[in-house]
Design an enzyme around this catalytic site. Structure first.
Site, PDB file in Angstrom:
ATOM      1  N   LYS A  18       0.881  -1.288  -0.156  1.00 56.51           N
ATOM      2  CA  LYS A  18      -0.105   0.010  -0.202  1.00 56.51           C
ATOM      3  C   LYS A  18       0.926   1.259  -0.091  1.00 56.51           C
ATOM      4  O   LYS A  18       0.577   2.344  -0.664  1.00 56.51           O
ATOM      5  CB  LYS A  18      -1.021  -0.005   1.282  1.00 56.51           C
ATOM      6  N   GLY A  19       2.020   1.085   0.915  1.00 52.32           N
ATOM      7  CA  GLY A  19       2.936   2.262   0.813  1.00 52.32           C
ATOM      8  C   GLY A  19       3.530   2.850  -0.497  1.00 52.32           C
ATOM      9  O   GLY A  19       3.495   3.864  -0.864  1.00 52.32           O
ATOM     10  N   LYS A 188      -7.463 -15.712  -9.764  1.00 54.97           N
ATOM     11  CA  LYS A 188      -8.591 -15.828  -8.873  1.00 54.97           C
ATOM     12  C   LYS A 188      -9.115 -14.758  -8.413  1.00 54.97           C
ATOM     13  O   LYS A 188      -8.219 -14.044  -7.647  1.00 54.97           O
ATOM     14  CB  LYS A 188      -8.497 -16.899  -7.809  1.00 54.97           C
ATOM     15  N   THR A 189     -10.359 -14.227  -8.723  1.00 60.63           N
ATOM     16  CA  THR A 189     -10.938 -12.856  -8.150  1.00 60.63           C
ATOM     17  C   THR A 189     -11.659 -13.097  -6.812  1.00 60.63           C
ATOM     18  O   THR A 189     -11.898 -11.979  -6.276  1.00 60.63           O
ATOM     19  CB  THR A 189     -11.775 -12.327  -9.292  1.00 60.63           C
ATOM     20  N   LYS A 190     -11.749 -14.484  -6.530  1.00 61.85           N
ATOM     21  CA  LYS A 190     -12.978 -14.424  -5.289  1.00 61.85           C
ATOM     22  C   LYS A 190     -12.324 -13.742  -4.132  1.00 61.85           C
ATOM     23  O   LYS A 190     -13.155 -13.152  -3.316  1.00 61.85           O
ATOM     24  CB  LYS A 190     -13.083 -16.112  -5.031  1.00 61.85           C
ATOM     25  N   THR A 192     -10.646 -11.074  -3.689  1.00 61.52           N
ATOM     26  CA  THR A 192     -11.106  -9.745  -4.052  1.00 61.52           C
ATOM     27  C   THR A 192     -12.626  -9.526  -3.736  1.00 61.52           C
ATOM     28  O   THR A 192     -12.783  -8.376  -3.075  1.00 61.52           O
ATOM     29  CB  THR A 192     -10.543  -9.324  -5.439  1.00 61.52           C
ATOM     30  N   CYS A 382      25.721   6.688  12.984  1.00 64.51           N
ATOM     31  CA  CYS A 382      25.340   6.798  14.527  1.00 64.51           C
ATOM     32  C   CYS A 382      25.979   5.847  15.258  1.00 64.51           C
ATOM     33  O   CYS A 382      27.037   5.843  15.721  1.00 64.51           O
ATOM     34  CB  CYS A 382      24.065   6.346  14.558  1.00 64.51           C
ATOM     35  N   MET A 385      29.362   4.963  13.776  1.00 66.45           N
ATOM     36  CA  MET A 385      30.203   6.151  14.055  1.00 66.45           C
ATOM     37  C   MET A 385      30.880   6.130  15.436  1.00 66.45           C
ATOM     38  O   MET A 385      32.049   6.089  15.553  1.00 66.45           O
ATOM     39  CB  MET A 385      29.626   7.546  13.819  1.00 66.45           C
ATOM     40  N   HIS A 508      21.867  10.619  10.845  1.00 68.31           N
ATOM     41  CA  HIS A 508      21.408   9.605   9.778  1.00 68.31           C
ATOM     42  C   HIS A 508      21.069  10.024   8.397  1.00 68.31           C
ATOM     43  O   HIS A 508      20.371  10.666   7.949  1.00 68.31           O
ATOM     44  CB  HIS A 508      20.232   9.240  10.284  1.00 68.31           C
ATOM     45  N   GLU A 510      20.598   8.650   5.719  1.00 69.96           N
ATOM     46  CA  GLU A 510      19.934   7.757   4.904  1.00 69.96           C
ATOM     47  C   GLU A 510      18.339   8.212   4.996  1.00 69.96           C
ATOM     48  O   GLU A 510      17.671   7.917   4.090  1.00 69.96           O
ATOM     49  CB  GLU A 510      19.845   6.288   5.461  1.00 69.96           C
TER      50      GLU A 510
HETATM   51  N1  GLN Z   1      22.716   3.636  20.676  1.00 68.54           N
HETATM   52  C1  GLN Z   1      23.331   4.713  20.247  1.00 68.54           C
HETATM   53  C2  GLN Z   1      22.747   6.190  21.012  1.00 68.54           C
HETATM   54  O1  GLN Z   1      21.772   6.014  21.310  1.00 68.54           O
HETATM   55  C3  GLN Z   1      23.371   5.054  18.821  1.00 68.54           C
HETATM   56  C4  GLN Z   1      21.934   4.992  18.349  1.00 68.54           C
HETATM   57  C5  GLN Z   1      21.730   4.785  16.773  1.00 68.54           C
HETATM   58  O2  GLN Z   1      22.459   4.334  16.021  1.00 68.54           O
HETATM   59  N2  GLN Z   1      20.610   5.249  16.148  1.00 68.54           N
HETATM   60  O3  GLN Z   1      23.672   7.072  20.873  1.00 68.54           O
END
Ligand code: GLN
Length: 535
Positions: A18-19, A188-190, A192, A382, A385, A508, A510
């Site tokens: 759905k997303g 099969k449509t059932k 749905t 995070c 690092m 983050h 990402e």
């Molecule tokens: N656990 C770590 C913190 O709270 C890193 C958190 C994370 O990677 N989002 O700082």
């Protein structure tokens, strides 16, 4: 502006996408010049998914305004390039919390507080908030779960009421599944039909039926679904399995999903949606000229949704470089001194993922040591690092028991420590350092070469930070703090002087990579991995 409300419900089974359908429709409408936002209503009782284990719910996505949300919001942003916020993800828990707060304040003036109308009014209020400011032509609301679930009943009832109130300003799209029975050699449509019947029992007639299928729907199947489900044949939309989710907007354009919605909401239809850039992205994605293999080290690698945004960010970055990124998912618990070489040899880059808690931490640290010593491009996000800081402390600075106080509160070298304002916080829900914060990048750095600017803003989700008491020792030994939060001096980015590409970020990246705007850190990392390969 007369905002149109589009609802997307699901039937037959969960996980139909759905997303992706919601995000694809939004993309098509945006590509026609309309302003669109997408909202997810989740029928569970947690206030938000921030407290949910990835095993339960996959990745927790974080918005600029610091909301911990469902991962579908990531798809919305990646497809539309439009930012979402707390208002875009509402759970049953949040709905009930505000109704109960109002009851305690006495706002209901002695009334009996009930699911109908109080809970349904609160749901409708949360939907209409997005349309009320006049910013959007379309508000697309995806209802989590599957029609027939007990917990989604109040949401379907709210949809029924909204249709009644809004008439042609409201459209319901129902996503179902058309199974192929090999023994019968037929689609099969059932299921749905049954699913639509269930909606009818709840008072909602879908306007458009999107059929997820592994095989093409022929005309007779389309007519059958139309006949039994009370929709026009042109409102039966095929959603065939695609090689990549990014093909779905193109498939939905072919099926004219956007035109169906515009017709039903009586909005003007001019020309075609402009998908030129999108198609260029798809072309590059499908026709790579080079290839790299990057190891993603984390403790949830067996779950396909736990690192969703990271995986998608690699797709965006890879496409922009026309480079195929093969991700090797590596369980951090599988890495130890004996296995490191076998597992990590031959990788063109290593990413250590975000995370919480002790499990698998030593494997992450070992993988980072391997990347540092063998000059393999490394990106730590995070916790990734923080582990890079711990590894450097132990193996370069000689702090044998260096650690984060999250894992070892008694370490004599707390190189990663809890943030000051986190020390007094006990409640877990929504209390981390969340959302977008500014960061200033030092000019003579790889980070600056990547971003090509000094002031950036990135999203966060953490409680621990680099311990600034160790700043001089680290910088003197070659791990440089190259991105700093200007207000509180928190270290946001570290990098190694003596390494081709080794960057750790407390934030983050990402969460903010999109198809239209792939994240520069991922692009630069993939590029470095490409240079590290022999291709
Ligand atoms: N656990 C770590 C913190 O709270 C890193 C958190 C994370 O990677 N989002 O700082």
């Amino acid at each position: 502006m007369n905002t149109k409300y589009i609802f997307v419900t699901g039937g037959v089974t969960s996980s139909l996408g759905k997303g992706i359908i919601s995000a694809s429709l939004a993309k098509l409408l945006v590509a026609r010049g309309y302003s669109v936002t997408i909202q997810k209503l989740d029928p569970y009782i947690n206030i938000d998914p921030g407290t949910l284990n990835p095993y339960e719910h996959g990745e927790c996505y974080v918005t600029d305004d610091g909301a911990e949300t469902d991962l579908d919001l990531g798809h919305y942003e990646r497809f539309t390039n439009v930012k979402t916020s707390q208002a875009n993800n509402i759970t049953t828990g949040r709905i009930y919390q505000s109704v109960i707060d109002k009851e305690r304040r006495g706002d209901y003036l002695g009334e009996t507080v009930q699911v109908i109308p109080h809970i349904t009014d609160e749901i409708k209020h949360r939907i209409k908030i997005l349309g009320s400011k006049g910013d959007y032509d379309f508000v697309i609301t995806e209802i989590g779960g599957t029609v027939g679930d007990i917990e989604s009943l109040p949401y379907i009832e709210a949809v029924r009421q909204m249709r009644w109130e809004k008439g042609s300003n409201c459209v319901v799209i129902h996503l179902t599944y058309i199974p192929y029975l090999a023994a019968a050699g037929e689609l099969k449509t059932k299921p749905t039909q049954h699913s639509v019947k269930m909606m009818l029992e709840q008072g909602v007639q879908p306007d458009i039926i999107v059929c997820r299928t592994e095989r093409p729907l022929n005309e007779s199947i389309r007519h059958k679904i139309a006949l039994f489900c009370n929709v026009e044949p042109s409102s039966v939309i095929e959603s065939i399995d695609a090689k990549t989710i990014y093909e779905v907007p193109v498939l939905m354009r072919e099926e004219k999903l956007d035109i169906q919605v515009l017709n039903k909401t009586m909005m003007p239809i001019e020309g075609e949606p402009d998908l030129d850039k999108w198609e260029e992205f798809l072309f590059k994605l499908k026709n790579p000229k080079s290839e790299v293999t990057i190891g993603l080290v984390g403790k949830y690698v067996e779950l396909k949704d736990a690192y969703k945004s990271i995986i998608e960010s690699f797709i965006h970055a890879g496409a922009s470089l026309q480079c195929k990124v093969n991700l090797k998912m590596i369980h951090s618990e599988s890495i130890n001194n004996d296995t490191t070489k076998d597992i990590l040899n031959g990788l063109n880059g290593i990413l250590v993922a975000p995370g919480f808690g002790e499990r698998g931490i030593e494997g992450k640290i070992t993988a980072i040591r391997f990347a540092r010593e063998n000059k393999i491009p490394f990106l730590g996000i995070c916790l990734g690092m923080q582990c890079a800081v711990v590894e450097f402390g132990r193996n370069v600075l000689g702090y044998q028991d260096a650690h984060s106080t999250e894992m070892n509160p008694d370490t004599s070298h707390p190189v990663i420590d809890i943030m000051k304002d986190q020390k007094t916080i006990c409640a877990k829900g929504g209390t981390m350092r969340l959302g977008a914060y500014p960061c200033k990048i030092k000019e003579a750095s790889k980070a600056f070469d990547v971003y090509k600017k000094i002031d950036i803003s990135e999203r966060h989700r953490h409680r621990y930070e680099f311990n600034n008491k160790y700043m001089d020792a680290y910088q003197n030994a070659g791990m440089m703090a190259v991105g700093i939060n200007p207000k509180d001096n928190l270290v946001e980015m570290v990098e190694l002087k003596d390494h081709p590409w080794f960057i750790g970020v407390q934030f983050h990246p990402e969460y903010s990579s999109t198809v239209a705007s792939p994240h520069p850190l991922f692009i630069s990392f993939v590029d470095a991995a490409r240079k590290n390969s022999n291709i």
